[in-house]
Scaffold this motif. Structure first.
Motif, PDB file in Angstrom:
ATOM      1  N   LEU A 237       0.834  -1.191   0.000  1.00 36.96           N
ATOM      2  CA  LEU A 237       0.000   0.000   0.000  1.00 36.96           C
ATOM      3  C   LEU A 237       0.875   1.249   0.000  1.00 36.96           C
ATOM      4  O   LEU A 237       1.923   1.302   0.657  1.00 36.96           O
ATOM      5  CB  LEU A 237      -0.904   0.019   1.232  1.00 36.96           C
ATOM      6  N   THR A 238       0.439   2.247  -0.748  1.00 43.51           N
ATOM      7  CA  THR A 238       1.112   3.531  -0.664  1.00 43.51           C
ATOM      8  C   THR A 238       0.780   4.181   0.679  1.00 43.51           C
ATOM      9  O   THR A 238      -0.105   3.711   1.420  1.00 43.51           O
ATOM     10  CB  THR A 238       0.673   4.449  -1.803  1.00 43.51           C
ATOM     11  N   GLU A 239       1.479   5.257   0.988  1.00 48.15           N
ATOM     12  CA  GLU A 239       1.229   5.913   2.270  1.00 48.15           C
ATOM     13  C   GLU A 239      -0.199   6.431   2.359  1.00 48.15           C
ATOM     14  O   GLU A 239      -0.842   6.323   3.404  1.00 48.15           O
ATOM     15  CB  GLU A 239       2.223   7.070   2.457  1.00 48.15           C
ATOM     16  N   GLU A 240      -0.717   6.958   1.252  1.00 46.84           N
ATOM     17  CA  GLU A 240      -2.086   7.462   1.254  1.00 46.84           C
ATOM     18  C   GLU A 240      -3.086   6.312   1.385  1.00 46.84           C
ATOM     19  O   GLU A 240      -4.072   6.404   2.132  1.00 46.84           O
ATOM     20  CB  GLU A 240      -2.354   8.249  -0.033  1.00 46.84           C
ATOM     21  N   GLU A 241      -2.843   5.214   0.662  1.00 48.26           N
ATOM     22  CA  GLU A 241      -3.730   4.046   0.777  1.00 48.26           C
ATOM     23  C   GLU A 241      -3.685   3.480   2.197  1.00 48.26           C
ATOM     24  O   GLU A 241      -4.729   3.113   2.757  1.00 48.26           O
ATOM     25  CB  GLU A 241      -3.306   2.968  -0.223  1.00 48.26           C
ATOM     26  N   ALA A 242      -2.494   3.399   2.774  1.00 45.92           N
ATOM     27  CA  ALA A 242      -2.359   2.875   4.137  1.00 45.92           C
ATOM     28  C   ALA A 242      -3.100   3.756   5.130  1.00 45.92           C
ATOM     29  O   ALA A 242      -3.719   3.256   6.083  1.00 45.92           O
ATOM     30  CB  ALA A 242      -0.884   2.783   4.521  1.00 45.92           C
ATOM     31  N   ARG A 243      -3.085   5.060   4.908  1.00 49.01           N
ATOM     32  CA  ARG A 243      -3.803   5.973   5.800  1.00 49.01           C
ATOM     33  C   ARG A 243      -5.312   5.728   5.734  1.00 49.01           C
ATOM     34  O   ARG A 243      -5.994   5.676   6.765  1.00 49.01           O
ATOM     35  CB  ARG A 243      -3.470   7.419   5.434  1.00 49.01           C
ATOM     36  N   ASP A 409     -11.052  -7.836   2.227  1.00 47.99           N
ATOM     37  CA  ASP A 409     -11.597  -7.268   0.989  1.00 47.99           C
ATOM     38  C   ASP A 409     -12.632  -6.197   1.306  1.00 47.99           C
ATOM     39  O   ASP A 409     -12.691  -5.154   0.636  1.00 47.99           O
ATOM     40  CB  ASP A 409     -12.225  -8.363   0.128  1.00 47.99           C
ATOM     41  N   ALA A 410     -13.450  -6.457   2.336  1.00 47.84           N
ATOM     42  CA  ALA A 410     -14.464  -5.471   2.726  1.00 47.84           C
ATOM     43  C   ALA A 410     -13.817  -4.200   3.272  1.00 47.84           C
ATOM     44  O   ALA A 410     -14.280  -3.080   2.996  1.00 47.84           O
ATOM     45  CB  ALA A 410     -15.405  -6.075   3.768  1.00 47.84           C
ATOM     46  N   VAL A 411     -12.749  -4.343   4.050  1.00 48.41           N
ATOM     47  CA  VAL A 411     -12.039  -3.170   4.575  1.00 48.41           C
ATOM     48  C   VAL A 411     -11.468  -2.348   3.431  1.00 48.41           C
ATOM     49  O   VAL A 411     -11.610  -1.109   3.403  1.00 48.41           O
ATOM     50  CB  VAL A 411     -10.919  -3.617   5.545  1.00 48.41           C
ATOM     51  N   CYS A 412     -10.828  -3.005   2.477  1.00 51.04           N
ATOM     52  CA  CYS A 412     -10.250  -2.290   1.341  1.00 51.04           C
ATOM     53  C   CYS A 412     -11.322  -1.615   0.496  1.00 51.04           C
ATOM     54  O   CYS A 412     -11.116  -0.510  -0.023  1.00 51.04           O
ATOM     55  CB  CYS A 412      -9.431  -3.249   0.475  1.00 51.04           C
ATOM     56  N   GLU A 413     -12.470  -2.268   0.358  1.00 53.32           N
ATOM     57  CA  GLU A 413     -13.556  -1.676  -0.424  1.00 53.32           C
ATOM     58  C   GLU A 413     -14.082  -0.411   0.252  1.00 53.32           C
ATOM     59  O   GLU A 413     -14.323   0.603  -0.414  1.00 53.32           O
ATOM     60  CB  GLU A 413     -14.685  -2.697  -0.595  1.00 53.32           C
ATOM     61  N   ARG A 414     -14.254  -0.465   1.576  1.00 52.26           N
ATOM     62  CA  ARG A 414     -14.723   0.729   2.289  1.00 52.26           C
ATOM     63  C   ARG A 414     -13.681   1.842   2.255  1.00 52.26           C
ATOM     64  O   ARG A 414     -14.033   3.024   2.280  1.00 52.26           O
ATOM     65  CB  ARG A 414     -15.057   0.377   3.742  1.00 52.26           C
ATOM     66  N   ALA A 415     -12.402   1.459   2.203  1.00 52.54           N
ATOM     67  CA  ALA A 415     -11.339   2.459   2.145  1.00 52.54           C
ATOM     68  C   ALA A 415     -11.052   2.921   0.718  1.00 52.54           C
ATOM     69  O   ALA A 415     -10.183   3.778   0.514  1.00 52.54           O
ATOM     70  CB  ALA A 415     -10.070   1.899   2.768  1.00 52.54           C
ATOM     71  N   GLN A 416     -11.778   2.344  -0.244  1.00 53.02           N
ATOM     72  CA  GLN A 416     -11.616   2.685  -1.660  1.00 53.02           C
ATOM     73  C   GLN A 416     -10.176   2.431  -2.129  1.00 53.02           C
ATOM     74  O   GLN A 416      -9.538   3.271  -2.750  1.00 53.02           O
ATOM     75  CB  GLN A 416     -12.028   4.142  -1.922  1.00 53.02           C
ATOM     76  N   VAL A 417      -9.698   1.256  -1.789  1.00 55.13           N
ATOM     77  CA  VAL A 417      -8.366   0.819  -2.185  1.00 55.13           C
ATOM     78  C   VAL A 417      -8.518  -0.399  -3.091  1.00 55.13           C
ATOM     79  O   VAL A 417      -9.367  -1.268  -2.845  1.00 55.13           O
ATOM     80  CB  VAL A 417      -7.512   0.463  -0.952  1.00 55.13           C
ATOM     81  N   GLY A 418      -7.706  -0.475  -4.144  1.00 56.97           N
ATOM     82  CA  GLY A 418      -7.779  -1.592  -5.076  1.00 56.97           C
ATOM     83  C   GLY A 418      -7.471  -2.913  -4.410  1.00 56.97           C
ATOM     84  O   GLY A 418      -7.066  -2.976  -3.248  1.00 56.97           O
ATOM     85  N   HIS A 419      -7.647  -3.991  -5.175  1.00 56.10           N
ATOM     86  CA  HIS A 419      -7.485  -5.342  -4.630  1.00 56.10           C
ATOM     87  C   HIS A 419      -6.106  -5.511  -4.012  1.00 56.10           C
ATOM     88  O   HIS A 419      -5.078  -5.249  -4.631  1.00 56.10           O
ATOM     89  CB  HIS A 419      -7.676  -6.390  -5.733  1.00 56.10           C
ATOM     90  N   THR A 420      -6.093  -5.946  -2.768  1.00 62.20           N
ATOM     91  CA  THR A 420      -4.862  -6.184  -2.014  1.00 62.20           C
ATOM     92  C   THR A 420      -5.042  -7.451  -1.202  1.00 62.20           C
ATOM     93  O   THR A 420      -6.085  -7.645  -0.571  1.00 62.20           O
ATOM     94  CB  THR A 420      -4.565  -5.015  -1.054  1.00 62.20           C
ATOM     95  N   ARG A 421      -4.043  -8.317  -1.214  1.00 63.83           N
ATOM     96  CA  ARG A 421      -4.098  -9.539  -0.423  1.00 63.83           C
ATOM     97  C   ARG A 421      -3.782  -9.237   1.039  1.00 63.83           C
ATOM     98  O   ARG A 421      -3.141  -8.232   1.357  1.00 63.83           O
ATOM     99  CB  ARG A 421      -3.112 -10.572  -0.952  1.00 63.83           C
ATOM    100  N   VAL A 422      -4.198 -10.146   1.903  1.00 67.65           N
ATOM    101  CA  VAL A 422      -3.847 -10.012   3.318  1.00 67.65           C
ATOM    102  C   VAL A 422      -2.329 -10.070   3.471  1.00 67.65           C
ATOM    103  O   VAL A 422      -1.751  -9.344   4.295  1.00 67.65           O
ATOM    104  CB  VAL A 422      -4.520 -11.117   4.150  1.00 67.65           C
ATOM    105  N   HIS A 423      -1.657 -10.911   2.690  1.00 70.86           N
ATOM    106  CA  HIS A 423      -0.205 -11.024   2.787  1.00 70.86           C
ATOM    107  C   HIS A 423       0.492  -9.719   2.403  1.00 70.86           C
ATOM    108  O   HIS A 423       1.630  -9.468   2.816  1.00 70.86           O
ATOM    109  CB  HIS A 423       0.297 -12.165   1.907  1.00 70.86           C
ATOM    110  N   ASP A 424      -0.202  -8.876   1.616  1.00 68.29           N
ATOM    111  CA  ASP A 424       0.399  -7.607   1.228  1.00 68.29           C
ATOM    112  C   ASP A 424       0.504  -6.645   2.409  1.00 68.29           C
ATOM    113  O   ASP A 424       1.242  -5.652   2.316  1.00 68.29           O
ATOM    114  CB  ASP A 424      -0.410  -6.967   0.099  1.00 68.29           C
TER     115      ASP A 424
END
Length: 492
Positions: A237-243, A409-424
């Motif tokens: 995740l980028t810093e903005e995506e992580a935020r 996946d639900a957390v990333c969707e609410r955060a408006q972040v593209g598909h990311t694995r848990v391992h990421d």
């Protein structure tokens, strides 16, 4: 004389497991009864030669060595390798049980269907290359078979729904048929180069054992060049995506899990196996000593499907994976709150269970005569399943890793972040630390890689980015050095 010849031709009484010995062409042949039910054939010039080969074969099976006969196929050898050799290594502790399951599945799905028909001793590099070519170019046979199962199941359910909708008039003509909606399915792709490389590693390992046992003179799989696979770049995740993700994750029901994964870079199985006795919240440390994984648990006799179970084991990915890590203070605070919430949920569930037992007992005492056949004899009480686990379901059971994927996946969707694995999340933790200037060796210790080179190889893109930043900083330094100061100008 005739009786003596008959007695001589029959020979001595057969040994246990020996099978039958009989004349074959200009010599003798015999079959061995193997534990898996197969009956390989051995040949010899005399009856005693055959008997000795059968004895050696039975001894080899007891020692965990695959038996190779003249006409043994690749499928037969691999079956013995998976059922005899690999399990003995699991017992000896030199092979993980999960590795055995993976090898067994890959052999069954991708190696045996194509290479299995060839005789082991006649297997050539050309056979292996043709097999690799098919795997890289043709749709995956396992994918085709799985889709057929899914389509058959979908057709069965559709037929059941139509049957429920049909009027009970006994006349099929009264049923108005509606055109079926054709669902567009994605094409089944061939295996990736990385997957084929893995298959080649398995085949090479199996044939290496055959060479070491002097069952083959050479390993043809080791002579074949594996396909080139460009490793996918690390997704962090980028810093903005992580935020954005952190803002959503901290108010999620599994907030403590997400924070632990991000702060410590744990693998998913390691986090799900954490126990409270491994945590020292006052000292701010956690001992990573076990992992959780899904394991095959046999076939369901009713549905015929594979059953799975969640188990804990102390066999982590590498020897250096077991370690004591220091917890950031924010994680300690979150885990304390998580434990309070878990204790409250456990107390509430136990209270409801006790109340249900008392209410049912009171009802039975008031409304059912003593010894009445209608009185309940057993009651399923839902209590907290495992009080030692840190991360559990709402009733204290183990969390299925597939559910963790869905929640993330639900957390990333609410955060408006593209598909990311848990391992990421693990990659994100390492990347943010590296960009913050943390030494690479410290990051290696956190991720518990055995070698520093492993950490460097995984995060090569991040390293390159930081090197560019270092070069830019050096440019600034050199520019300042070349610019005359005011004192220098005044002296001139």
């Amino acid at each position: 004389m005739t009786a003596a010849k008959d007695k001589e031709s029959k020979g001595p009484r057969r040994l246990n497991g020996e099978g039958s010995i009989y004349r074959y062409r200009n010599g003798w042949a015999g079959q061995v009864r193997m534990p898996d039910g197969t009956r390989p054939t051995v040949y010899g010039k005399t009856r005693e030669d055959v008997r000795e080969k059968i004895t050696a074969a039975l001894r080899a099976v007891q020692d965990g060595v695959p038996l190779v006969t003249t006409r043994m196929t690749v499928a037969q050898y691999l079956e013995q390798w998976v059922t005899i050799v690999l399990p003995s290594r699991v017992v000896a502790g030199t092979l993980a049980e999960s590795t055995l399951e993976s090898y067994s599945d890959q052999i069954r799905l991708h190696i045996t269907p194509i290479l299995g028909r060839h005789e082991l001793r006649k297997l050539t590099t050309a056979h292996v290359r043709q097999w690799m070519t098919r795997k890289l170019t043709e749709p995956s046979s396992a994918g085709v078979a799985q889709r057929a199962v899914w389509e058959a199941e979908a057709a069965r359910k559709a037929a059941e729904r139509e049957k429920e909708k049909a009027p009970r008039l006994g006349r099929t003509s009264a049923i108005r048929k509606t055109p079926a909606v054709q669902q567009v399915r994605k094409p089944i792709k061939p295996l990736s180069a990385r997957s084929v490389r893995y298959l080649l590693v398995i085949l090479t390992a199996a044939l290496n054992d055959a060479v070491q046992e002097e069952l083959l003179t050479r390993n043809v799989a080791s002579l074949v060049q594996p396909p080139r696979s460009a490793d996918a770049p690390v997704r962090a995740l980028t810093e903005e995506e992580a935020r954005r993700v952190l803002a959503v994750a901290l108010v999620d029901r599994m907030a403590a899990l997400w924070l632990v994964l991000l702060a410590l870079g744990l693998r998913k199985g390691e986090a799900l196996a954490l126990r409270w006795d491994a945590l020292e919240l006052d000292a701010g440390t956690v001992a990573v000593v076990r992992k959780q994984r899904r394991r095959k648990a046999g076939i369901d006799p009713e549905t015929g499907r594979q059953r799975w179970e969640l188990v804990e084991e102390e066999d982590l990915k590498t020897k250096g994976s077991k370690a004591v890590l220091v917890l950031p203070s924010m994680v300690v605070t979150m885990l304390r709150a998580h434990r309070q919430g878990q204790d409250a949920a456990k107390a509430e569930l136990d209270a409801k269970a006790e109340k249900a037992v008392k209410d049912l007992a009171a009802f039975a005492g008031q409304h059912l005569p003593s010894g009445d056949a209608g009185a309940p004899t057993e009651l399923e009480i839902i209590r907290w399943a495992d009080p030692g686990l840190v991360f559990t379901t709402a009733v204290g059971r183990r969390i299925d890793p597939r559910n963790v994927n869905r929640w993330w996946d639900a957390v990333c969707e609410r955060a408006q972040v593209g598909h990311t694995r848990v391992h990421d999340i693990r990659h994100t933790a390492a990347t943010m630390l590296f960009r913050a200037g943390v030494d690479l060796n410290e990051i290696r210790a956190l991720l518990r890689h055995t070698r520093l080179a492993t950490t460097a190889d995984i995060y090569v893109a991040v390293l390159e980015d930081v090197r560019r930043g270092t070069a830019s900083s050096m440019d600034d330094i050199l520019t300042r050095l070349q610019t005359p100061t005011k004192n220098t100008e005044s002296e001139g």
